[in-house]
Design a protein around this motif. Structure first.
Motif, short mmCIF file in Angstrom:
data_model
loop_
_atom_site.label_atom_id
_atom_site.label_comp_id
_atom_site.label_asym_id
_atom_site.label_seq_id
_atom_site.Cartn_x
_atom_site.Cartn_y
_atom_site.Cartn_z
N ARG A 16 -2.82 0.96 -6.18
CA ARG A 16 -2.17 2.24 -6.37
C ARG A 16 -0.97 2.72 -5.38
O ARG A 16 -0.85 2.04 -5.49
CB ARG A 16 -3.02 2.99 -5.10
CG ARG A 16 -3.46 2.51 -3.68
CD ARG A 16 -5.18 3.53 -3.76
NE ARG A 16 -5.02 3.35 -1.44
CZ ARG A 16 -5.48 3.97 -0.56
NH1 ARG A 16 -6.61 3.88 -1.25
NH2 ARG A 16 -5.06 3.82 0.40
N GLN A 18 2.57 3.51 -3.98
CA GLN A 18 3.83 2.06 -3.91
C GLN A 18 3.49 1.14 -4.76
O GLN A 18 4.37 0.75 -6.16
CB GLN A 18 4.99 2.51 -2.65
CG GLN A 18 4.48 3.38 -1.87
CD GLN A 18 5.40 2.91 -0.79
OE1 GLN A 18 6.94 2.28 -0.16
NE2 GLN A 18 4.80 3.49 0.22
N ASP A 37 -4.13 -7.02 -5.73
CA ASP A 37 -4.65 -6.31 -4.68
C ASP A 37 -6.25 -7.07 -4.23
O ASP A 37 -6.76 -6.93 -5.22
CB ASP A 37 -4.75 -4.19 -5.16
CG ASP A 37 -4.96 -3.68 -4.47
OD1 ASP A 37 -3.79 -3.11 -4.13
OD2 ASP A 37 -5.77 -3.50 -3.45
N ASN A 91 4.03 -5.93 -0.95
CA ASN A 91 4.22 -4.26 -0.93
C ASN A 91 2.51 -3.79 -0.03
O ASN A 91 2.49 -2.93 1.10
CB ASN A 91 4.11 -3.54 -2.09
CG ASN A 91 3.44 -2.48 -2.03
OD1 ASN A 91 3.94 -1.31 -1.57
ND2 ASN A 91 2.27 -2.34 -2.54
N TYR A 156 0.63 -1.08 14.32
CA TYR A 156 1.35 -0.54 13.08
C TYR A 156 2.63 -0.81 13.12
O TYR A 156 3.59 -1.97 12.27
CB TYR A 156 1.07 0.45 12.26
CG TYR A 156 1.61 1.00 10.91
CD1 TYR A 156 1.13 -0.17 9.59
CD2 TYR A 156 2.41 1.75 10.59
CE1 TYR A 156 1.81 0.55 8.47
CE2 TYR A 156 3.11 2.03 9.42
CZ TYR A 156 2.82 1.23 7.94
OH TYR A 156 3.40 1.15 7.36
N ILE A 189 6.21 8.59 2.41
CA ILE A 189 5.71 8.20 1.23
C ILE A 189 4.69 9.03 0.01
O ILE A 189 3.07 8.48 1.18
CB ILE A 189 5.50 6.98 -0.06
CG1 ILE A 189 7.78 6.61 0.99
CG2 ILE A 189 6.54 7.08 -0.73
CD1 ILE A 189 8.45 7.38 0.97
N THR A 191 2.12 9.44 -0.54
CA THR A 191 0.28 8.35 -1.30
C THR A 191 -0.78 8.66 -0.66
O THR A 191 -0.62 9.51 0.75
CB THR A 191 1.15 6.58 -1.08
OG1 THR A 191 0.77 6.21 0.59
CG2 THR A 191 2.31 6.59 -1.79
N1 LIG Z 1 2.98 6.00 2.53
C1 LIG Z 1 4.05 6.06 3.16
O1 LIG Z 1 3.98 6.41 3.42
C2 LIG Z 1 4.35 4.51 4.01
C3 LIG Z 1 5.81 4.34 4.81
C4 LIG Z 1 6.05 3.68 5.33
C5 LIG Z 1 5.79 2.37 4.68
N2 LIG Z 1 4.66 2.38 3.87
C6 LIG Z 1 4.13 0.78 3.23
O2 LIG Z 1 4.25 0.59 1.80
C7 LIG Z 1 3.57 -0.28 1.26
C8 LIG Z 1 2.56 0.28 0.38
O3 LIG Z 1 1.80 1.41 1.25
P1 LIG Z 1 1.74 2.52 0.04
O4 LIG Z 1 1.96 4.17 0.91
O5 LIG Z 1 1.41 2.59 -0.87
O6 LIG Z 1 -0.57 2.58 0.58
P2 LIG Z 1 -1.39 2.96 -0.29
O7 LIG Z 1 -2.78 2.68 0.97
O8 LIG Z 1 -1.71 3.80 -1.04
O9 LIG Z 1 -1.70 1.42 -0.79
C9 LIG Z 1 -1.86 -0.01 -0.41
C10 LIG Z 1 -2.40 -1.39 -1.94
O10 LIG Z 1 -2.64 -1.92 -0.21
C11 LIG Z 1 -3.93 -2.27 -0.34
N3 LIG Z 1 -4.61 -3.38 0.71
C12 LIG Z 1 -4.48 -3.28 1.63
N4 LIG Z 1 -4.76 -4.38 2.25
C13 LIG Z 1 -4.70 -5.08 1.11
C14 LIG Z 1 -4.77 -6.73 1.86
N5 LIG Z 1 -5.66 -7.89 2.96
N6 LIG Z 1 -4.97 -7.23 0.77
C15 LIG Z 1 -4.50 -7.06 -0.65
N7 LIG Z 1 -4.08 -5.28 -0.99
C16 LIG Z 1 -3.72 -4.77 0.40
C17 LIG Z 1 -4.78 -1.51 -0.99
O11 LIG Z 1 -6.46 -1.41 -1.93
C18 LIG Z 1 -3.79 -0.55 -1.48
O12 LIG Z 1 -3.75 -0.73 -3.29
C19 LIG Z 1 2.38 0.03 2.59
O13 LIG Z 1 3.21 -1.54 3.21
C20 LIG Z 1 3.07 0.88 3.72
O14 LIG Z 1 2.23 0.33 4.99
C21 LIG Z 1 4.14 3.08 3.34
#
Ligand SMILES: NC(=O)c1ccc[n+]([C@@H]2O[C@H](COP(=O)([O-])OP(=O)(O)OC[C@H]3O[C@@H](n4cnc5c(N)ncnc54)[C@H](O)[C@@H]3O)[C@@H](O)[C@H]2O)c1
Length: 260
Positions: A16, A18, A37, A91, A156, A189, A191
């Motif tokens: 899901r 990004q 995932d 990611n 985090y 972002i 999500t």
């Molecule tokens: N959304 C934001 O605003 C934001 C901002 C800065 C950084 N990020 C980073 O971007 C990346 C993607 O985030 P997102 O917003 O798409 O988050 P999200 O929570 O929508 O998606 C994260 C995905 O990672 C998977 N996941 C979680 N733990 C896991 C594990 N132990 N092993 C395998 N898969 C696992 C989840 O099942 C999920 O599908 C992350 O590293 C997050 O820290 C996000």
């Protein structure tokens, strides 16, 4: 001919957010994609959608990124299917908000394992195949919290600071092998992860008001950056922290009300 045709990409957290957008765009631009995932149902659906549009271009694998054994299994399976991996997108991540006074060693360690160790061990596992292929591109996911303060997210923030820093170290260590390492420093972002930060309409509206471009980033915005970093277009870019935040980090503390 796509921008990453002939390349093999492994994208973690592709179920899901990004990761889903990144896996889709890489396939659209011609890469074979190993989408992984911890949520296998989600990533299977993502891959089914990708393969409907771009035939036989992706596979879905269950993957706990904090486990070295699972990395070895997933990489071996992916290589068996598509050949040596030349793009790694680290990611997957968790937010796990917690105020500083309630934070335990176990909480700290879990966040560090899933967010930071996972990305390092991913690099360790994939690099031998990149060397075999004559090079590659590694894209690590940090966060704006790596360089800005972010309350309630001590573990985090520390984990993302670690990712940002070790990406630079890896870039230097791997440069002689034509392997580039860059890091994404995202702002906000839109999500499912955001629901943990601003669970109400009011808190979301307040956060939105602080965005210089008047919107949150979209998952696909990150996808476009990843395609660039994964492709040969970015062949002179390594060791960089790519800030993608709609101007959030350069905005001063005083926010004048501007006409739109
Ligand atoms: N959304 C934001 O605003 C934001 C901002 C800065 C950084 N990020 C980073 O971007 C990346 C993607 O985030 P997102 O917003 O798409 O988050 P999200 O929570 O929508 O998606 C994260 C995905 O990672 C998977 N996941 C979680 N733990 C896991 C594990 N132990 N092993 C395998 N898969 C696992 C989840 O099942 C999920 O599908 C992350 O590293 C997050 O820290 C996000």
């Amino acid at each position: 001919m796509g921008r990453v045709s002939g390349k093999v990409a492994l994208v973690t957290g592709a179920g899901r957010g990004q990761g889903e957008a990144i896996a889709y765009l890489l396939a659209k631009e011609g890469a074979k994609v190993i989408a992984t995932d911890i949520n296998f149902d989600n990533v299977k659906k993502v891959v089914a959608k990708i393969n409907t549009e771009f035939k036989e271009s992706a596979i879905a694998l269950h993957h706990e990124v904090a486990s070295k054994d699972e990395w070895v299994k997933v990489v071996e399976e992916g290589v068996k299917k598509f050949g040596p991996i030349t793009i790694l997108v680290n990611n997957a991540g968790i937010l796990a908000p917690c105020t500083y006074d309630l934070l335990t060693y176990e909480h700290w360690q879990k966040v560090m394992d899933v967010n930071a160790w996972s990305q390092f061990v991913g690099i360790q596992t994939v690099v031998p195949y990149m060397k075999q292929a004559g090079g590659g591109s590694i894209i690590d996911s940090a966060s704006l919290s790596a360089i800005n303060a972010c309350g309630r997210f001590s573990a985090y923030t520390a984990s993302k600071g670690a990712v940002d820093a070790f990406s630079r170290a890896a870039a230097i260590e791997l440069a002689p092998f034509n392997i580039r390492v860059n890091c994404i420093v995202q702002g906000v972002i839109h999500t499912p992860m955001l629901d943990e930060v601003w669970p109400t309409k009011e808190s979301t509206a307040e956060a939105l008001a602080a965005q210089p471009l008047g919107r949150f980033g979209k998952a696909i915005d990150i996808g476009y950056l990843v395609v660039y970093l994964a492709s040969d277009e970015s062949c002179f870019t390594t060791g960089s922290s790519q800030v993608i935040d709609g101007g959030l980090s350069v905005q001063g503390g005083v926010r004048p009300v501007l006409e739109r």
